[in-house]
Design a protein around this motif. Structure first.
Motif, PDB file in Angstrom:
ATOM      1  N   VAL A  58      88.040 129.076  38.193  1.00 12.56           N
ATOM      2  CA  VAL A  58      87.360 127.848  38.593  1.00 12.56           C
ATOM      3  C   VAL A  58      85.914 127.859  38.094  1.00 12.56           C
ATOM      4  O   VAL A  58      85.369 126.821  37.708  1.00 12.56           O
ATOM      5  CB  VAL A  58      87.434 127.655  40.114  1.00 12.56           C
ATOM      6  CG1 VAL A  58      86.570 126.473  40.565  1.00 12.56           C
ATOM      7  CG2 VAL A  58      88.879 127.424  40.548  1.00 12.56           C
TER       8      VAL A  58
ATOM      9  N   ALA B 220      86.226 121.214  41.400  1.00 14.85           N
ATOM     10  CA  ALA B 220      85.630 121.422  40.081  1.00 14.85           C
ATOM     11  C   ALA B 220      85.777 120.177  39.216  1.00 14.85           C
ATOM     12  O   ALA B 220      84.829 119.756  38.536  1.00 14.85           O
ATOM     13  CB  ALA B 220      86.279 122.624  39.403  1.00 14.85           C
TER      14      ALA B 220
ATOM     15  N   LEU C  14      84.140 124.885  35.847  1.00 15.77           N
ATOM     16  CA  LEU C  14      82.900 124.207  36.204  1.00 15.77           C
ATOM     17  C   LEU C  14      81.857 124.290  35.097  1.00 15.77           C
ATOM     18  O   LEU C  14      81.169 123.307  34.808  1.00 15.77           O
ATOM     19  CB  LEU C  14      82.327 124.812  37.485  1.00 15.77           C
ATOM     20  CG  LEU C  14      82.976 124.382  38.793  1.00 15.77           C
ATOM     21  CD1 LEU C  14      82.700 125.397  39.889  1.00 15.77           C
ATOM     22  CD2 LEU C  14      82.470 122.998  39.212  1.00 15.77           C
TER      23      LEU C  14
ATOM     24  N   GLN D 291      77.192 121.856  38.806  1.00 13.23           N
ATOM     25  CA  GLN D 291      78.233 122.601  38.088  1.00 13.23           C
ATOM     26  C   GLN D 291      77.869 124.071  37.958  1.00 13.23           C
ATOM     27  O   GLN D 291      78.675 124.958  38.255  1.00 13.23           O
ATOM     28  CB  GLN D 291      78.451 122.018  36.679  1.00 13.23           C
ATOM     29  CG  GLN D 291      79.107 120.654  36.665  1.00 13.23           C
ATOM     30  CD  GLN D 291      78.086 119.545  36.551  1.00 13.23           C
ATOM     31  OE1 GLN D 291      77.077 119.535  37.284  1.00 13.23           O
ATOM     32  NE2 GLN D 291      78.325 118.614  35.648  1.00 13.23           N
TER      33      GLN D 291
ATOM     34  N   ALA E 173      79.402 127.294  39.855  1.00 14.24           N
ATOM     35  CA  ALA E 173      80.014 128.297  38.979  1.00 14.24           C
ATOM     36  C   ALA E 173      79.420 129.675  39.263  1.00 14.24           C
ATOM     37  O   ALA E 173      80.124 130.688  39.260  1.00 14.24           O
ATOM     38  CB  ALA E 173      79.803 127.923  37.519  1.00 14.24           C
TER      39      ALA E 173
END
Length: 557
Positions: A281, A105, A285, A252, A256
């Motif tokens: 996490v 991440a 992200l 990202q 995610a």
């Protein structure tokens, strides 16, 4: 002198202690460790993190303390500390999938694709690697500009089982991110038609965005129907001439999304530590994505970490379509913490605020409903329905909710009117069919309509234990005892912890002459903590049998 360590605590405090100063550091580390463990067991991850940090400061050479401090920082959502500790542990050569996810991440957010690729390698030994590793690899290629290679890596035909639905979902996101809108719309449509995604409304929004971007605005608008808050917001954006927006426009957000879905699926039956890791996490992200905070809030609440859930849900901004839902989840968390008045104040404030929406009044009604304040719930649903009617958007759900509350209050004529209004708006809704049919049976309804309603519901949802129970009970009341026994046995298998179903099966056994099995089922129903009125009925049937219990009931009326 050789010191033999008899426990972990002694090992932390004494092993290798050669001087008074070292012993003092060991004592301080031990104190922080013990207090941290107690705080964690007590559901206070922030306090646990502070204690473990003090232990690590006192004795930074202890690998076990460093790893534990990382775990707590991750659970508490302390992103900078979790990343720093992950780097420290990885530098010592001790890596594992959870560490690798945090490092991944961090690297993706910094667009350091070389570091991200190294972190990806650490996922290979995880049980979930078969799902996550191809998705990670594809988004890393995408981030580096190899979009054709990225899409080739997540070709659904190469995968089987549950992994295929994850891959297909990610491919739809990536096609949209690559500007291949017609192909993305087709991919989203296949997901919607096949039911592969657990987020059907959001998949429809993704398809609508792709259709609109490809030039088919009418087709996009045709998809955006219904009372879902996200769909309503998407429709408003499109009508106003703005883009709806992609679900995952970059690595990202794509990763995610994958983390969030894994967290949701893994916590569906019961909360797990790894589900919390995925959820955290996901927020690392894409902290700007409200959905990541919603998923985290749900995972924390499922694990009864309601204080932490409140903090997560507070990250959803007022401008986001999910804000109203986040407020409702916050109210549930407050109630779970025994702060019912705070929950009510928050929901009342939202409903009474200028520009309050239908959903605000509906959620206030839901809050009253959960506390069995039926009259107050009806009043709130009245406001929701009036507001929805003024906008031409009254749904079957609102009428159904108000009807159930009126039924619980004993106002059957008004309840029946609401339930029939709900059915008129959604003629094939199994919940409405079943509730209306069973309520009519419960009031001695004659003729074929109640049974017909329930039979339709059972055909539409054959795996629903409550609906199957209604079907069996209607068969029992019609004198079809043999059919009723078979149907109620199926219902009990589907819902083994429902006392009403166990009671109904006991009655069917009694009528069929299977008296020992009937008493066994009634005792089982008592063990399932029934409501006081059902408990009294069960005790009487166990004492005198069903026939005598019915006769006594008639005599008392």
């Amino acid at each position: 002198m050789v010191v033999r360590c008899a426990s972990l605590f002694l090992a932390l405090a004494l092993c290798g202690a050669a001087t008074p100063a070292a012993a003092a550091r060991g004592d301080e580390a031990l104190r922080g460790y013990v207090l941290g463990r107690y705080a964690l067991a007590d559901g206070r991850p922030s306090d646990a993190q502070r204690f473990f940090a003090s232990a690590l400061t006192a004795d930074p050479s202890r690998p076990a303390l460093t790893r534990r401090a990382f775990d707590i920082a991750l659970q508490a959502g302390d992103k900078p500390r979790a990343i720093a500790l992950a780097r420290q542990i990885a530098a010592s050569g001790r890596a594992d999938p959870e560490l690798s996810m945090v490092l991944l991440a961090d690297a993706v957010n910094r667009r350091d694709w070389a570091a991200a690729t190294r972190a990806q390698a650490g996922l290979a030994t995880a049980g979930y690697a078969a799902v996550l590793e191809p998705i990670v690899g594809a988004w890393l290629l995408f981030g580096q500009g190899d979009r054709a290679g990225a899409l080739a890596r997540i070709e659904p035909g190469r995968f089987t089982g549950f992994a295929r639905s994850y891959i297909a979902e990610q491919r739809a996101h990536m096609l949209a991110a690559d500007g291949q809108y017609a192909a993305a719309a087709a991919a989203y449509s296949e997901l919607n038609g096949g039911g592969a995604s657990t987020s059907g409304a959001l998949m429809r929004i993704g398809e609508a965005d792709a259709l609109a971007q490809s030039g088919d605005k009418d087709g996009a608008l045709a998809l955006l129907t219904g009372d879902d808050l996200n769909i309503d917001a998407a429709r408003r954006r499109l009508v106003a001439g703005r883009r709806i927006g992609p679900l995952a426009a970059d690595p990202q957000h794509g990763l995610a999304w994958a983390m969030g879905r894994l967290a949701t699926d893994l916590s569906r039956e019961s909360p797990t530590d790894i589900a919390l890791v995925f959820a955290r996490v996901g927020t690392f992200l894409a902290p700007d994505a409200a959905l990541t905070w919603m998923v985290l809030g749900d995972v924390l609440a499922a694990g009864e970490r309601n204080d932490a859930a409140l903090l997560a849900l507070a990250q959803v901004p007022k401008s986001d379509p999910l804000f109203a839902m986040a407020q409702a989840r916050r109210a549930e968390a407050l109630q779970a913490l025994g702060r019912d008045a705070d929950a009510g104040a928050m929901l009342r404030g939202a409903a009474l605020a200028p520009g309050a929406a239908v959903s605000d009044w509906m959620r206030l009604g839901d809050w009253h409903r959960r506390a069995d304040r039926f009259g107050d719930a009806v009043a709130a649903y009245d406001r929701a329905i009036a507001l929805a009617d003024s906008e031409g958007a009254a749904t079957w759900g609102l009428y159904f909710l108000r009807g159930t509350m009126r039924e619980r209050m004993g106002d059957w004529p008004a309840a029946e009117a609401d339930l029939r209004a709900a059915l008129a708006r959604s003629p094939d809704e199994p919940i409405v069919l079943n509730y209306l049919g069973y309520s009519m049976l419960d009031r001695g309804g004659k003729g074929g309509e109640p049974a017909a309603l329930i039979e339709r519901a059972a055909k539409l949802r054959p795996g629903d234990g409550g609906i199957v129970d209604s079907l069996g009970w209607s068969q029992f009341l019609a004198g079809r005892t043999g059919e009723a026994v078979a149907t109620l046995e199926k219902a009990a298998a589907l819902e083994p912890t429902d006392p009403t179903i166990a009671d109904h099966l006991g009655d069917a056994y009694w009528q069929a002459g299977r008296r020992i099995e009937a008493r066994f089922r009634w005792r089982a129903a008592l063990a399932l903590d029934p409501q006081p009125d059902l408990q009294a009925v069960l005790n009487r049937k166990l004492e005198v049998g069903r026939d005598a219990a019915l006769a006594l009931k008639v005599a008392e009326q």
